[in-house]
Design a protein around this motif. Structure first.
Motif, short mmCIF file in Angstrom:
data_model
loop_
_atom_site.label_atom_id
_atom_site.label_comp_id
_atom_site.label_asym_id
_atom_site.label_seq_id
_atom_site.Cartn_x
_atom_site.Cartn_y
_atom_site.Cartn_z
N ASP A 27 0.83 -1.21 0.00
CA ASP A 27 0.00 0.00 0.00
C ASP A 27 0.86 1.26 0.00
N LEU A 28 2.11 1.15 0.42
CA LEU A 28 2.99 2.30 0.57
C LEU A 28 4.02 2.43 -0.54
N ILE A 29 4.27 1.35 -1.25
CA ILE A 29 5.33 1.36 -2.26
C ILE A 29 4.73 1.47 -3.66
N ASN A 30 5.22 2.44 -4.40
CA ASN A 30 4.87 2.61 -5.80
C ASN A 30 6.09 3.21 -6.49
N ALA A 31 5.98 3.51 -7.76
CA ALA A 31 7.14 4.02 -8.52
C ALA A 31 7.73 5.28 -7.89
N SER A 32 6.90 6.16 -7.33
CA SER A 32 7.42 7.39 -6.74
C SER A 32 8.08 7.16 -5.38
N SER A 33 7.93 5.95 -4.85
CA SER A 33 8.54 5.61 -3.56
C SER A 33 9.92 4.97 -3.71
N VAL A 34 10.36 4.77 -4.94
CA VAL A 34 11.66 4.16 -5.19
C VAL A 34 12.66 5.28 -5.44
N PHE A 35 13.74 5.28 -4.67
CA PHE A 35 14.74 6.35 -4.76
C PHE A 35 16.01 5.80 -5.37
N LEU A 36 16.36 6.30 -6.55
CA LEU A 36 17.56 5.86 -7.25
C LEU A 36 18.72 6.79 -6.91
N ASN A 37 19.93 6.30 -7.07
CA ASN A 37 21.13 7.09 -6.81
C ASN A 37 21.13 7.68 -5.40
N PHE A 38 20.74 6.88 -4.47
CA PHE A 38 20.65 7.30 -3.06
C PHE A 38 22.02 7.16 -2.41
N GLU A 39 22.51 8.22 -1.80
CA GLU A 39 23.80 8.18 -1.13
C GLU A 39 23.68 8.76 0.27
N ALA A 40 24.32 8.11 1.21
CA ALA A 40 24.36 8.60 2.59
C ALA A 40 25.70 8.19 3.19
N LYS A 41 26.20 9.01 4.10
CA LYS A 41 27.50 8.76 4.73
C LYS A 41 27.40 7.73 5.85
N ASN A 42 26.20 7.60 6.46
CA ASN A 42 26.02 6.67 7.56
C ASN A 42 24.54 6.31 7.69
N LYS A 43 24.25 5.39 8.59
CA LYS A 43 22.89 4.91 8.78
C LYS A 43 21.94 6.03 9.19
N ARG A 44 22.37 6.88 10.10
CA ARG A 44 21.52 7.97 10.58
C ARG A 44 21.12 8.90 9.42
N GLU A 45 22.10 9.26 8.59
CA GLU A 45 21.83 10.12 7.44
C GLU A 45 20.90 9.43 6.45
N ALA A 46 21.12 8.14 6.23
CA ALA A 46 20.27 7.38 5.31
C ALA A 46 18.82 7.35 5.80
N LEU A 47 18.63 7.09 7.08
CA LEU A 47 17.27 7.05 7.63
C LEU A 47 16.61 8.42 7.61
N ARG A 48 17.39 9.46 7.86
CA ARG A 48 16.85 10.83 7.80
C ARG A 48 16.38 11.15 6.38
N GLN A 49 17.22 10.84 5.40
CA GLN A 49 16.86 11.10 4.01
C GLN A 49 15.63 10.29 3.60
N LEU A 50 15.59 9.03 4.00
CA LEU A 50 14.43 8.19 3.67
C LEU A 50 13.15 8.74 4.27
N ALA A 51 13.21 9.18 5.52
CA ALA A 51 12.03 9.75 6.17
C ALA A 51 11.57 11.01 5.44
N ASP A 52 12.51 11.87 5.07
CA ASP A 52 12.17 13.10 4.35
C ASP A 52 11.56 12.79 2.98
N LYS A 53 12.17 11.85 2.26
CA LYS A 53 11.67 11.49 0.94
C LYS A 53 10.30 10.81 1.04
N PHE A 54 10.13 9.98 2.07
CA PHE A 54 8.85 9.30 2.26
C PHE A 54 7.75 10.32 2.53
N GLN A 55 8.05 11.35 3.32
CA GLN A 55 7.07 12.40 3.59
C GLN A 55 6.70 13.14 2.31
#
Length: 84
Positions: A27-55
């Motif tokens: 119900d939550l995943i569709n084409a606009s929920s897939v993030f390509l070329n995703f880069e993060a320096k660490n887990k915290r940054e990755a989760l922050r970016q994912l939360a922002d993009k998900f919003q």
């Protein structure tokens, strides 16, 4: 906006337990929920970016609450697979 009982709804109102229990990942995943070329320096940054993009894709989600819930979940044990 506040996080109630770990819920991530923007409204600040508690979601019904039935709705949460019946929610499917599909119900939550569709084409606009897939993030390509995703880069993060660490887990915290990755989760922050994912939360922002998900919003950005799901306007009813509070990114700060989602990030907090993701960090809390990671403290229970890593959800990473393989080398990630």
């Amino acid at each position: 906006m506040s996080c109630h009982g770990g819920k991530i709804a923007r409204s600040g109102k508690r979601q019904s337990e039935n709705r949460v229990a019946s929610m499917k990942v599909s119900d939550l995943i569709n084409a606009s929920s897939v993030f390509l070329n995703f880069e993060a320096k660490n887990k915290r940054e990755a989760l922050r970016q994912l939360a922002d993009k998900f919003q950005a894709v799901h306007s009813g989600v509070n990114a700060k609450c989602l990030f907090s819930a993701l960090m809390d979940r990671e403290e229970l044990g890593s959800t990473g697979l393989g080398n990630g």
